[in-house]
Design a protein around this motif. Sequence first.
Motif, PDB file in Angstrom:
ATOM      1  N   VAL A   1       3.153  -0.075   3.525  1.00  0.00           N
ATOM      2  CA  VAL A   1       2.255   0.560   2.557  1.00  0.00           C
ATOM      3  C   VAL A   1       1.530   1.728   3.210  1.00  0.00           C
ATOM      4  N   ARG A   2       1.083   1.520   4.435  1.00  0.00           N
ATOM      5  CA  ARG A   2       0.374   2.601   5.141  1.00  0.00           C
ATOM      6  C   ARG A   2       1.255   3.834   5.275  1.00  0.00           C
ATOM      7  N   ARG A   3       2.537   3.627   5.654  1.00  0.00           N
ATOM      8  CA  ARG A   3       3.443   4.761   5.809  1.00  0.00           C
ATOM      9  C   ARG A   3       3.735   5.416   4.457  1.00  0.00           C
ATOM     10  N   ALA A   4       3.822   4.600   3.411  1.00  0.00           N
ATOM     11  CA  ALA A   4       4.060   5.150   2.079  1.00  0.00           C
ATOM     12  C   ALA A   4       2.905   6.035   1.638  1.00  0.00           C
ATOM     13  N   VAL A   5       1.688   5.642   2.001  1.00  0.00           N
ATOM     14  CA  VAL A   5       0.522   6.451   1.661  1.00  0.00           C
ATOM     15  C   VAL A   5       0.505   7.732   2.483  1.00  0.00           C
ATOM     16  N   ASP A   6       0.944   7.658   3.738  1.00  0.00           N
ATOM     17  CA  ASP A   6       1.063   8.877   4.551  1.00  0.00           C
ATOM     18  C   ASP A   6       2.010   9.876   3.893  1.00  0.00           C
ATOM     19  N   ASP A   7       3.092   9.350   3.300  1.00  0.00           N
ATOM     20  CA  ASP A   7       4.090  10.228   2.679  1.00  0.00           C
ATOM     21  C   ASP A   7       3.629  10.768   1.330  1.00  0.00           C
ATOM     22  N   ASP A   8       2.832   9.959   0.604  1.00  0.00           N
ATOM     23  CA  ASP A   8       2.387  10.353  -0.730  1.00  0.00           C
ATOM     24  C   ASP A   8       1.080   9.628  -1.029  1.00  0.00           C
ATOM     25  N   ASN A   9      -0.029  10.369  -1.004  1.00  0.00           N
ATOM     26  CA  ASN A   9      -1.331   9.734  -1.208  1.00  0.00           C
ATOM     27  C   ASN A   9      -1.837   9.862  -2.640  1.00  0.00           C
ATOM     28  N   THR A  10      -0.914   9.972  -3.589  1.00  0.00           N
ATOM     29  CA  THR A  10      -1.289   9.968  -5.002  1.00  0.00           C
ATOM     30  C   THR A  10      -2.055   8.689  -5.327  1.00  0.00           C
ATOM     31  N   GLY A  11      -3.124   8.810  -6.085  1.00  0.00           N
ATOM     32  CA  GLY A  11      -3.944   7.646  -6.409  1.00  0.00           C
ATOM     33  C   GLY A  11      -3.210   6.625  -7.263  1.00  0.00           C
ATOM     34  N   GLY A  12      -3.691   5.367  -7.194  1.00  0.00           N
ATOM     35  CA  GLY A  12      -3.202   4.321  -8.073  1.00  0.00           C
ATOM     36  C   GLY A  12      -1.824   3.791  -7.774  1.00  0.00           C
ATOM     37  N   ARG A  13      -1.400   3.751  -6.502  1.00  0.00           N
ATOM     38  CA  ARG A  13      -0.028   3.320  -6.186  1.00  0.00           C
ATOM     39  C   ARG A  13       0.073   1.842  -5.819  1.00  0.00           C
ATOM     40  N   PHE A  14      -0.834   1.354  -4.943  1.00  0.00           N
ATOM     41  CA  PHE A  14      -0.679  -0.002  -4.412  1.00  0.00           C
ATOM     42  C   PHE A  14      -1.982  -0.789  -4.505  1.00  0.00           C
ATOM     43  N   LEU A  15      -1.843  -2.051  -4.889  1.00  0.00           N
ATOM     44  CA  LEU A  15      -2.910  -3.036  -4.775  1.00  0.00           C
ATOM     45  C   LEU A  15      -2.384  -4.174  -3.910  1.00  0.00           C
ATOM     46  N   LEU A  16      -3.140  -4.546  -2.890  1.00  0.00           N
ATOM     47  CA  LEU A  16      -2.765  -5.673  -2.047  1.00  0.00           C
ATOM     48  C   LEU A  16      -3.826  -6.748  -2.208  1.00  0.00           C
ATOM     49  N   ALA A  17      -3.379  -7.986  -2.438  1.00  0.00           N
ATOM     50  CA  ALA A  17      -4.313  -9.104  -2.551  1.00  0.00           C
ATOM     51  C   ALA A  17      -4.001 -10.094  -1.443  1.00  0.00           C
ATOM     52  N   GLY A  18      -5.043 -10.503  -0.709  1.00  0.00           N
ATOM     53  CA  GLY A  18      -4.825 -11.419   0.404  1.00  0.00           C
ATOM     54  C   GLY A  18      -5.955 -12.413   0.547  1.00  0.00           C
ATOM     55  N   SER A  19      -5.603 -13.643   0.914  1.00  0.00           N
ATOM     56  CA  SER A  19      -6.608 -14.688   1.091  1.00  0.00           C
ATOM     57  C   SER A  19      -6.734 -15.101   2.544  1.00  0.00           C
ATOM     58  N   ALA A  20      -6.207 -14.278   3.446  1.00  0.00           N
ATOM     59  CA  ALA A  20      -6.339 -14.558   4.870  1.00  0.00           C
ATOM     60  C   ALA A  20      -6.099 -13.282   5.645  1.00  0.00           C
ATOM     61  N   GLY A  21      -6.705 -13.215   6.810  1.00  0.00           N
ATOM     62  CA  GLY A  21      -6.400 -12.116   7.710  1.00  0.00           C
ATOM     63  C   GLY A  21      -5.060 -12.369   8.381  1.00  0.00           C
ATOM     64  N   ILE A  22      -4.720 -11.479   9.267  1.00  0.00           N
ATOM     65  CA  ILE A  22      -3.458 -11.615   9.980  1.00  0.00           C
ATOM     66  C   ILE A  22      -3.512 -12.799  10.941  1.00  0.00           C
ATOM     67  N   ALA A  23      -2.424 -13.557  11.009  1.00  0.00           N
ATOM     68  CA  ALA A  23      -2.345 -14.709  11.906  1.00  0.00           C
ATOM     69  C   ALA A  23      -2.491 -14.272  13.358  1.00  0.00           C
ATOM     70  N   PRO A  24      -3.030 -15.153  14.216  1.00  0.00           N
ATOM     71  CA  PRO A  24      -3.190 -14.814  15.628  1.00  0.00           C
ATOM     72  C   PRO A  24      -1.879 -14.351  16.255  1.00  0.00           C
ATOM     73  N   GLY A  25      -1.952 -13.290  17.040  1.00  0.00           N
ATOM     74  CA  GLY A  25      -0.790 -12.788  17.743  1.00  0.00           C
ATOM     75  C   GLY A  25       0.018 -11.757  16.994  1.00  0.00           C
ATOM     76  N   VAL A  26      -0.283 -11.573  15.685  1.00  0.00           N
ATOM     77  CA  VAL A  26       0.426 -10.579  14.881  1.00  0.00           C
ATOM     78  C   VAL A  26      -0.372  -9.288  14.890  1.00  0.00           C
ATOM     79  N   ARG A  27       0.283  -8.190  15.206  1.00  0.00           N
ATOM     80  CA  ARG A  27      -0.415  -6.910  15.305  1.00  0.00           C
ATOM     81  C   ARG A  27       0.069  -5.966  14.218  1.00  0.00           C
ATOM     82  N   ILE A  28      -0.880  -5.356  13.517  1.00  0.00           N
ATOM     83  CA  ILE A  28      -0.566  -4.335  12.532  1.00  0.00           C
ATOM     84  C   ILE A  28      -1.563  -3.203  12.705  1.00  0.00           C
ATOM     85  N   HIS A  29      -1.238  -2.057  12.120  1.00  0.00           N
ATOM     86  CA  HIS A  29      -2.161  -0.927  12.118  1.00  0.00           C
ATOM     87  C   HIS A  29      -3.347  -1.261  11.226  1.00  0.00           C
ATOM     88  N   SER A  30      -4.510  -0.718  11.556  1.00  0.00           N
ATOM     89  CA  SER A  30      -5.711  -1.038  10.788  1.00  0.00           C
ATOM     90  C   SER A  30      -5.632  -0.575   9.343  1.00  0.00           C
TER      91      SER A  30
END
Length: 423
Positions: free
Chosen positions: A84-113
């Motif tokens: 999703v982050r890369r998709a926004v870098d390519d096209d930052n048009t508003g209203g593209r993605f909604l992400l819903a989450g009930s937990a943070g990233i599991a220990p040991g998993v690394r992602i961009h902020s």
Amino acid sequence: MAYRRRIVDDLLDELFPHLAAIALEGAKGVGKTATATQRAKTILSLDEPAQREILAANLDHIIQVPPPVLIDEWQLEPPVWDRVRRAVDDDNTGGRFLLAGSAGIAPGVRIHSGAGRIVSFPMRPLAFSERGLLEPTVSLSDLLAGGQPSIEGHSPIDVSTYTDEILSSGFPGIRVLPERARQIQLDSYIARIVERELPENGVSIRRPDRLRAWLTSYGAATATDASYSKILDAATAGEDDKPARGTVDSYREHLTRIFVLDPIPAWIPIFNPLKRLTHTPKHHLVDPAIAARLVKIGKAGLLRGEGDRVAAPTGTWLGALFESLTAQSVRVYASAVGAEVGHLRTKDTAREIDLIVEGSDRRVVAIEVKLAATISDHDVRHLNWLQQQIGSRLSDRVIVTTGQYAYRRPDGVAVIPLALLGP
């Protein structure tokens, strides 16, 4: 069940057309999916194995389907976030993605902020004004703006009804159930946290009984800043073989990561003469109904003043739960205007204020919470002390009560029934 608009809906209506990606974050059951669904053309539910498998095999699927795209429980497939982050870098048009989450990233998993690409909005259980009982007459936003806005209104809601609201829960899908079904659902929610939610997010729980005992003890410390050692002692009373400090720290870390613990941080003002303030957070679960269910005190017991608390020499268990209900609501109202909520306590415990709401311009509303219908000069002493310390930076002083009327005292303190306070 028809969708009831939430306070966050106004924020989404204003901002989503201009922001490419928004993440709604909060505990399971707070209503993230229902809210996001109102705006999505495509829904990808990653708690469904088939949809998760498709997305794992082809992350580009998120840009091949009609937007807006809701990616529900995205944390179950962490690479989605970076895609999703890369998709926004390519096209930052508003209203593209909604992400819903009930937990943070599991220990040991690394992602961009995701900073600068994905904006996070917190969602909590229903604030009091979102429950449809009464239309608020006082706005937190107006209080933050200063100028001592008019304080007025009448509330027919009494202590008995506030107790019902504590026990009914702010989870939309739970509060609509009959009482016995609601209790069973809350018990199931607690069991799922211990037995499934944490293991599903990469956490190994060797002794579920110990985790539940600690969670119960934490719930009994609601609205206090009890030390974690006192919470552990209460959870393991009479036991010689206590969990290691690292184990307990792990409980707290992971329960916070899945939004079950929702502590209020200490307010530490910048560029201010206040000294010797505690840095200890105040303990709250995501919903006071969970705390009440863990401690197993029902309505009749609460109204009789029953309920053992951890490290709380004064006040009742019902008073602590009412403060937690108020804190939950105030945090929803504050997030709608970009304000933050903390609490104040001096290290010598001579001064404490339940809630400090600080706006983006550093102006402050100080709030005390009282399980009472009438207010005395003694009840406002800490609010008036803070005004002497920080002067005009204090936009307003408030006491939230269970009374019938909203009004200003002669000293300028606003007295507001919880049911009459809104965003």
